[in-house]
Design a protein around this motif. Structure first.
Motif, PDB file in Angstrom:
ATOM      1  N   TRP A  69      -9.904   1.305  -1.191  1.00 51.98           N
ATOM      2  CA  TRP A  69     -10.550   0.097  -0.671  1.00 51.98           C
ATOM      3  C   TRP A  69     -10.157  -0.136   0.786  1.00 51.98           C
ATOM      4  CZ3 TRP A  69     -14.519  -2.668  -2.096  1.00 51.98           C
ATOM      5  CH2 TRP A  69     -14.869  -2.778  -3.443  1.00 51.98           C
ATOM      6  N   TYR A 126       0.826  -1.215   0.000  1.00 55.75           N
ATOM      7  CA  TYR A 126       0.000   0.000   0.000  1.00 55.75           C
ATOM      8  C   TYR A 126       0.860   1.265   0.000  1.00 55.75           C
ATOM      9  CZ  TYR A 126      -3.853  -3.131   0.602  1.00 55.75           C
ATOM     10  OH  TYR A 126      -4.763  -4.131   0.383  1.00 55.75           O
ATOM     11  N   GLY A 171      -4.517   5.821  -5.534  1.00 56.13           N
ATOM     12  CA  GLY A 171      -5.111   4.715  -6.268  1.00 56.13           C
ATOM     13  C   GLY A 171      -6.190   3.976  -5.511  1.00 56.13           C
ATOM     14  N   PRO A 172      -6.913   3.131  -6.237  1.00 56.91           N
ATOM     15  CA  PRO A 172      -8.097   2.483  -5.664  1.00 56.91           C
ATOM     16  C   PRO A 172      -7.810   1.508  -4.523  1.00 56.91           C
ATOM     17  CG  PRO A 172      -7.746   1.806  -7.962  1.00 56.91           C
ATOM     18  CD  PRO A 172      -6.781   2.908  -7.685  1.00 56.91           C
ATOM     19  N   ARG A 173      -6.600   0.926  -4.464  1.00 59.70           N
ATOM     20  CA  ARG A 173      -6.375  -0.033  -3.370  1.00 59.70           C
ATOM     21  C   ARG A 173      -6.341   0.678  -2.015  1.00 59.70           C
ATOM     22  NH1 ARG A 173      -2.626  -4.722  -6.160  1.00 59.70           N
ATOM     23  NH2 ARG A 173      -4.288  -5.319  -7.605  1.00 59.70           N
TER      24      ARG A 173
END
Lengths: 255, 279
Positions: B46, B36, B41-43
């Motif tokens: 999430w 991470y 970004g999307p991670r």
């Protein structure tokens, strides 16, 4: 001297296959060789797994060929840091240098997808942002692509092949659209959208820093019959542009 | 009803949506911070969403605390940013080395547990704790080679590290089982010797037999083995409940399959909570 540094020097050489220097620290017996092999295999597998995770289409297209070149790459260009998210920047070039041009193109697409996944966050420009511009301001406005956007023009069937390998379904409405690809963030994932010649030329010009008027000219030069309004609207809807860096409002009346 | 973290799961991107939606008493998740350390970004988005619903632990694999050099300043700073953003209830690392002189070997490598090594590792753990502004837990790695040059056994080294730095311990029961089988020690005696008060988390994972047929490998690609569950029960009977994690990194099954194992760990914790703790 049997200090920690000397041990780690010897252990690193053992990971590369030369175990002789480790003798002062090994308890002895055939079990040592077996145990060292576990570490050597785990390190090699860790690098291979990271490349396979970062280049999944290339890995799926030719698993054996990919693994052989990935193991070599891992040995010769080991990761420099423990975060492997973007490991393998120069791996597509290795594939190309090895004559695996089709694999290299797939890997380049994988890499663009990965860069889109991990790039910085930023607000995207909306249709309203562009609509608020006067026609003369519009032509002079610089609209860089969103930091999380990647795009490329490959031509041929590389992009279609990549999509099949990645299980990505994308509506293609013309043959022209099959040559390009636009990676954007949608709903917590990276989508690969179709990109025609005009759209690619437009974005490519925007990336180089020219204002929208000149980018439109570049798009028309690449695809003279393009419907630029539709091309531009689709790019905006996809969130392809970063929030606009508009010139500050003029102070007082213009000369 | 327990409101703290009980049994948790390692979290993979394939399971984001399941993890976000699932509710279970005491359910928590653990990730490797190295996955991470991106600009955005999307991670990260999430993980933020999952963190709003569940407790989170950051379990590092790359700080290389046993390397004969200080931890990488950039890596420490990146970890600090994640700690500040996600406010994990636990931050942990391994008693191992992996990064050295700018090259990362993706594994948890062994070292002779000498007095000089204790000085170095204690200094590195202190640097890590100072940089993060909080104590960390240190995990016992799986071991595959019998080294000469130890001044301490592993429990003695971890205990000394705990006393010197104030760090806690993350006890990987599968690694104890694997190391005991590979190097020939008694896993029950190992676990019985650990200082109970220092233990802040417990890991469980599956293992596999090496192709050579002699060594057990900490493969994280299979369900937790029965002997490891038995060791867990004995450990919990001695020390009482602690957050327990089911780790799975390879051959990832459906989320609910992992939840079945997670429920077994939760049941073991509930039983330990009701039983008197052994003296």
């Amino acid at each position: 001297m049997r200090d920690l540094s000397a041990f780690q020097d010897a252990f690193e050489r053992a990971l590369d296959g030369d175990e002789r220097g480790l003798a002062p620290w090994l308890a002895g017996g055939p079990a040592d060789a077996e145990g060292l092999k576990v570490y050597r295999n785990t390190v090699a597998k860790g690098r291979l797994d990271a490349l396979a995770a970062n280049f999944p289409a290339a890995a799926a297209a030719d698993p054996a060929g990919f693994a052989a070149l990935a193991l070599t790459h891992g040995r010769e260009r080991p990761p420099a840091r423990p975060s492997l998210m973007l490991y393998g920047e120069d791996f597509p070039d290795r594939l190309a240098a090895a004559g695996e041009t089709a694999l290299a193109d797939l890997a380049r697409l994988d890499r663009l997808w990965l860069e889109a996944l991990f790039a910085a966050d930023a607000p995207a420009a909306s249709g309203g942002d562009f609509a608020a511009l006067s026609p003369e301001d519009f032509a002079g406005t610089v609209a860089p692509p969103h930091p999380g956007v990647r795009f490329a023009w490959f031509g041929g069937d590389v992009v279609a092949r990549w999509r099949r390998l990645r299980g990505a379904a994308t509506a293609i409405s013309s043959e022209d659209e099959a040559g390009g690809v636009l990676f954007v963030r949608i709903d917590g994932d990276i989508e690969s959208l179709a990109l025609d010649r005009a759209g690619f030329a437009f974005l490519d010009a925007c990336r180089s820093g020219v204002p929208l008027g000149a980018a439109a000219e570049a798009a028309l030069a690449a695809a003279p019959r393009a419907d630029l309004q539709t091309v531009f609207a689709r790019l905006i809807t996809a969130g392809a542009f970063a929030a606009l860096d508009r010139p500050p409002p003029a102070k007082g009346p213009r000369p | 009803m327990n409101h703290g973290p009980t049994a948790g799961l390692s979290l993979k991107p394939e399971h984001y949506a399941d993890a976000l939606a699932r509710r279970a008493d005491g359910l928590w998740f653990e990730v490797h911070p190295e996955n991470y350390m991106s600009l955005g970004g999307p991670r990260l988005a999430w993980l933020e969403a999952v963190r709003r619903e569940h407790p989170l632990s950051l379990h590092g694999v790359g700080m290389s605390l046993a390397a004969d050099e200080p931890p990488d300043a950039g890596h420490l700073a990146a970890l600090r940013r994640l700690v500040d953003r996600f406010e994990p209830f636990v931050v942990s690392e391994h008693l191992a080395w992996s990064t050295r002189r700018g090259a990362y070997h993706p594994d948890l490598l062994p070292f002779p547990r000498s007095r000089a090594a204790l000085d170095r590792v204690a200094d590195n753990v202190s640097r890590m704790q100072d940089a993060l502004g909080r104590p960390v837990l240190i995990e016992n790695p799986a071991l595959y080679v019998a080294l000469d040059g130890h001044d301490f056994d592993e429990v003695g080294f971890l205990t000394a590290l705990h006393r010197r730095t104030g760090c806690g311990l993350l006890v990987d029961v599968n690694n104890v089982h694997v190391g005991a089988a590979n190097l020939g020690y008694d896993p029950a005696a190992y676990l019985a010797a650990l200082p109970a008060a220092a233990i802040g988390e417990i890991h469980l994972a599956g293992h596999a037999l090496d192709a050579g047929g002699r060594l057990l490998i900490d493969s994280h690609d299979a369900p937790v083995a029965e002997p490891v569950w038995a060791l867990l029960d004995d450990l919990l009977a001695r020390i009482g409940p602690r957050p327990v994690l089911i780790e799975r990194d390879d051959a990832l099954p459906p989320f609910e399959t992992l939840m079945v194992e997670r429920e077994r760990a939760a049941a073991a914790l509930a039983a330990a909570a009701e039983a008197p703790v052994d003296a």
